[in-house]
Design an enzyme around this catalytic site. Structure first.
Site, PDB file in Angstrom:
ATOM      1  N   ALA A   1       0.849  -1.154   0.012  1.00 48.56           N
ATOM      2  CA  ALA A   1      -0.071   0.022   0.009  1.00 48.56           C
ATOM      3  C   ALA A   1       0.794   1.219   0.071  1.00 48.56           C
ATOM      4  CB  ALA A   1      -1.005   0.035   1.070  1.00 48.56           C
ATOM      5  N   LEU A   2       1.693   1.176  -0.871  1.00 51.86           N
ATOM      6  CA  LEU A   2       2.843   2.221  -1.064  1.00 51.86           C
ATOM      7  C   LEU A   2       2.280   3.602  -1.246  1.00 51.86           C
ATOM      8  CD1 LEU A   2       5.429   0.260  -3.188  1.00 51.86           C
ATOM      9  CD2 LEU A   2       5.165   0.158  -0.884  1.00 51.86           C
TER      10      LEU A   2
ATOM     11  N   GLN B   1      10.143   1.365  16.243  1.00 49.13           N
ATOM     12  CA  GLN B   1      10.572   0.254  15.639  1.00 49.13           C
ATOM     13  C   GLN B   1      12.013   0.531  15.105  1.00 49.13           C
ATOM     14  OE1 GLN B   1       8.275  -1.408  12.150  1.00 49.13           O
ATOM     15  NE2 GLN B   1       9.194  -0.121  10.918  1.00 49.13           N
TER      16      GLN B   1
ATOM     17  N   MET C   1       1.957  10.380   6.385  1.00 52.66           N
ATOM     18  CA  MET C   1       1.380   9.241   5.298  1.00 52.66           C
ATOM     19  C   MET C   1       1.647   7.977   6.123  1.00 52.66           C
ATOM     20  SD  MET C   1       2.923  10.471   1.899  1.00 52.66           S
ATOM     21  CE  MET C   1       2.544  12.150   1.299  1.00 52.66           C
ATOM     22  N   SER C   2       0.652   7.256   5.705  1.00 54.84           N
ATOM     23  CA  SER C   2       0.520   5.786   6.111  1.00 54.84           C
ATOM     24  C   SER C   2      -0.535   4.971   5.441  1.00 54.84           C
ATOM     25  CB  SER C   2      -0.148   5.844   7.656  1.00 54.84           C
ATOM     26  OG  SER C   2      -0.374   4.411   8.095  1.00 54.84           O
TER      27      SER C   2
ATOM     28  N   GLY D   1       5.820   8.279   1.042  1.00 60.39           N
ATOM     29  CA  GLY D   1       6.970   8.092   2.269  1.00 60.39           C
ATOM     30  C   GLY D   1       7.643   6.804   1.916  1.00 60.39           C
ATOM     31  N   HIS D   2       7.282   5.857   1.642  1.00 55.11           N
ATOM     32  CA  HIS D   2       7.921   4.575   1.103  1.00 55.11           C
ATOM     33  C   HIS D   2       8.660   4.999  -0.289  1.00 55.11           C
ATOM     34  CE1 HIS D   2       4.129   2.356   2.647  1.00 55.11           C
ATOM     35  NE2 HIS D   2       5.068   1.892   3.499  1.00 55.11           N
TER      36      HIS D   2
END
Ligand code: AMP
Length: 282
Positions: free
Chosen positions: A32-33, A155, A186-187, A36-37
């Site tokens: 689910a890019l 994390q 963003m998520s 941010g990715h």
């Protein structure tokens, strides 16, 4: 763009393309890019001869079965976004079977207490799942550098600890948080928000930014109260935690020490969808 669904094929491909002076940049994701990715991937492309992106919704890091079931999955769309960025990126999109060989359970880790704070308290077993999948993926990919977002700051610190504790020959690189126009971090989970919820969720970062200003002159307890009051009685949000902690050990702080770097951490539910964010306070 090379894409592999089985580790043996990926490992064989990596053996083929590796040379004495090549380097592998690795960006683990759950798909689910979003931008941010893609920024993590861009940094890896800039710093390494090869970039590998994994797309794997890791079941062992979900403490909530509904969250796992509803986690957005769209491999085709993800592959299009990666191809648009670069056709040189190698994608590893394994099955649960390929990773866990019929036994999808977590290993138990001791991250010197980092795992017991914040997300560790509210998501039991989460960091054992994260440690298990990251270690497994590192063994398969054998990266020179691995890229993780500061959005999941706890994390990031835990992965750094994992690398040190297991003597893994990888450099862990933390990358800044990408935000929507209204500053919502963003998520992948944002996909589950309605447009109205997404707009209103800008309040999460606005509150963090105000907390940062207050932190300069006010006691930590006052800052905590301000954030609690902001979300109390709000019709859309349910605050799970707001914590000010030192960046190194992630222990909740009640008094300021000039020699420490502080960070605020927040987890908020919007219509049963859990969002997290963080801001540096120094
Ligand atoms: P995920 O797919 O949510 O597991 O995230 C994969 C990686 O992308 C993790 O290292 C995250 O910290 C990072 N990431 C997620 N959201 C953002 C963001 N808004 N900005 C920067 N990095 C992010």
């Amino acid at each position: 763009m090379p894409i592999f669904y089985a580790k043996e094929q990926l490992i064989a491909h990596l053996e083929l393309i590796s040379t004495a002076d090549s380097s592998i940049g690795f960006v683990p994701t759950m798909g689910a890019l979003h931008s941010g990715h893609l920024a993590l991937m861009q940094q890896s492309l800039t710093e390494n001869t090869h970039t590998i992106v994994s797309i794997f919704v890791n079941p062992t890091q979900f403490n909530n079965p509904e969250d796992l079931a509803k986690y957005p999955r769209n491999l085709e769309a993800d592959l299009s976004k990666i191809t648009a960025l670069s056709t040189n990126i190698i994608v590893y999109a394994p099955t649960v079977e390929d990773i866990y060989s019929g036994n999808p359970v977590s290993q138990s880790f001791d991250f010197d207490g980092l795992e017991n704070q914040m997300e560790g308290q509210f998501r039991p077993g989460h960091f054992n799942g994260v440690g298990t999948i990251v270690k497994r993926l590192f063994e398969i990919v054998n990266p020179t550098r691995a890229y993780f977002g500061e959005k999941d700051f706890q994390q990031l610190q835990i992965v750094k600890k994992l690398a040190v504790k297991y003597n893994l020959p990888v450099t862990i690189i933390g990358c800044p948080i990408f935000r929507e126009a209204n500053q919502l971090a963003m998520s992948s989970r944002n996909e589950r928000l309605s447009e109205e919820e997404r707009n209103q969720a800008g309040l999460i970062y606005q509150t963090l930014a105000q907390a940062k200003i207050k932190f300069q002159n006010e006691d930590i307890e006052k800052v905590n109260q301000f954030v609690q009051q902001t979300f109390e009685n709000h019709p859309l949000f349910e605050l799970e935690y707001f914590v000010i902690a030192d960046e190194e050990k992630l222990i909740t702080c009640h008094n300021k020490d000039k020699n420490k770097n502080y960070r605020a951490f927040i987890a908020v539910f919007v219509n049963n969808i859990r969002l997290i964010d963080t801001i540096s306070l120094n």
